[in-house]
Design a protein around this motif. Structure first.
Motif, PDB file in Angstrom:
ATOM      1  N   ALA A  92       0.687  -1.105   0.144  1.00  0.00           N
ATOM      2  CA  ALA A  92      -0.266   0.089   0.284  1.00  0.00           C
ATOM      3  C   ALA A  92       1.159   1.304  -0.210  1.00  0.00           C
ATOM      4  N   GLN A 103       2.876   1.645  -3.375  1.00  0.00           N
ATOM      5  CA  GLN A 103       1.560   2.269  -4.244  1.00  0.00           C
ATOM      6  C   GLN A 103       1.148   3.820  -3.627  1.00  0.00           C
ATOM      7  N   GLY A 104       1.388   4.171  -2.683  1.00  0.00           N
ATOM      8  CA  GLY A 104       0.804   5.879  -2.575  1.00  0.00           C
ATOM      9  C   GLY A 104      -0.397   5.886  -1.950  1.00  0.00           C
ATOM     10  N   ASP A 105      -0.781   4.796  -1.128  1.00  0.00           N
ATOM     11  CA  ASP A 105      -2.090   4.488  -0.678  1.00  0.00           C
ATOM     12  C   ASP A 105      -1.549   4.542   1.114  1.00  0.00           C
ATOM     13  N   LEU A 106      -1.456   5.553   1.652  1.00  0.00           N
ATOM     14  CA  LEU A 106      -0.893   6.034   3.070  1.00  0.00           C
ATOM     15  C   LEU A 106      -2.057   5.226   3.872  1.00  0.00           C
ATOM     16  N   GLY A 107      -2.729   6.381   4.026  1.00  0.00           N
ATOM     17  CA  GLY A 107      -3.497   5.593   4.750  1.00  0.00           C
ATOM     18  C   GLY A 107      -3.872   3.934   4.790  1.00  0.00           C
ATOM     19  N   GLY A 108      -4.112   3.212   4.049  1.00  0.00           N
ATOM     20  CA  GLY A 108      -3.810   1.741   4.046  1.00  0.00           C
ATOM     21  C   GLY A 108      -2.746   1.020   4.817  1.00  0.00           C
ATOM     22  N   ALA A 109      -0.967   1.998   4.622  1.00  0.00           N
ATOM     23  CA  ALA A 109      -0.578   1.425   5.063  1.00  0.00           C
ATOM     24  C   ALA A 109      -0.835   1.895   6.821  1.00  0.00           C
TER      25      ALA A 109
END
Length: 302
Positions: free
Chosen positions: A141, A144-150
């Protein structure tokens, strides 16, 4: 269903573990027992199809846990008070209580394997494979730039294993990617002493140092144009730093390797030291570090 016994956390599976609850008895049904073992509260209603699916599943899972967790089932049609206080807007909803406080939960009719995972997390019984899978998903995540999910997955991994260096380092990287180096540094500084020398933690510190290294670097386009005009050690060095500032570690390593091939002792070997920090930041097991070290050795010992 039977009521809880006063010392039922040692009870065999199926005994005194599952009961129907009510608004008026929530304190004795949930809050007080949760000071001994986690108590799951299943908010449901007779008209709810998914509730009928989840009910037998969660009861089996609680029974299998053998007294390490308890279950209270609350019909929200008959007992709307606690559901309203907890802002339950969709059912089935399961809220876990520990030490008198709600600490986690889920909504929907999850499969039994996921319900078991949730119970294991509440009781502290998690497998290394579960934590590893969460960290890997969080890293994907983040990539892929999905900071919230990470952040959510790294945080969950840390709830399951507070001494997981990769998850702790991942949280710091999330803050770095979000433009908050102060919080990233605080996470690393507050890490347990036993983790501060872990490779994952060291890699994040190296990334933070590299960010400082590139603060006054030129724009990448400007540095690339300079290399085309005058491809000497100085312009390659500037290009390496510019790419670092842009977050392109592969490109930075490529430029620094070109520089070292041209002049291995440039600026008292400063480029070589910077390249080694790039490898450290990428992680010793990364393809960048492994391939880059092979190329560096070939240059230095050819």
């Amino acid at each position: 269903m039977e009521n809880f016994g006063t010392n039922s956390h040692q009870a065999p599976a199926g005994a005194d573990l599952i009961k129907d609850g009510a608004d008026q008895t929530f304190m004795t049904d949930v809050i007080e027992p949760s000071k001994d073992v986690p108590v799951l509260v299943d908010f449901w209603a007779p008209w709810c199809g998914p509730c009928r699916q989840l009910g037998p599943t969660i009861e089996r899972a609680v029974s299998k846990a053998g007294g390490k967790v308890k279950l209270v089932k609350v019909n929200i049609d008959e007992n709307p008070g606690i559901a309203g206080q907890l802002r339950i807007q969709s059912i089935p909803a399961v809220i876990a209580f520990k030490d008198g406080q709600p600490v986690d939960g889920f909504m929907g009719a999850l499969p039994e394997s996921q319900v078991n995972d949730f119970i294991n997390r509440m009781t502290g019984e998690v497998s290394e494979e579960e934590v590893t899978a969460l960290v890997e998903r969080a890293q994907e995540a983040l990539d892929q730039g999905d900071l919230g999910g990470a952040a959510q997955d790294f945080a969950t991994a840390l709830q399951m294993d507070k001494d997981n260096a990769e998850a702790l380092a991942g949280m710091a990287r999330v803050h770095l990617a979000g433009g908050d180096p102060v919080q990233a540094k605080a996470i690393l500084d507050n890490a347990p002493e036993t983790l501060k020398s872990a490779p994952a933690i060291a890699a994040v510190r190296a990334s933070m140092e590299l960010a400082g290294e590139a603060q006054d670097a030129p724009e990448v386009s400007e540095a690339e144009a300079a290399v085309h005009r005058t491809p000497d050690a100085g312009t390659w060095h500037a290009l390496g730093r510019a790419r670092l500032g842009a977050g392109d570690m592969d490109g930075a390593a490529e430029a620094l390797l070109e520089l070292i091939a041209m002049d291995r002792d440039y600026d008292d070997a400063a480029a070589r030291q910077l390249l080694l920090r790039v490898f450290e930041s990428a992680g010793a097991g990364s393809e960048l570090a492994k391939n880059g070290r092979r190329r560096l050795s070939s240059i230095l010992f050819s």
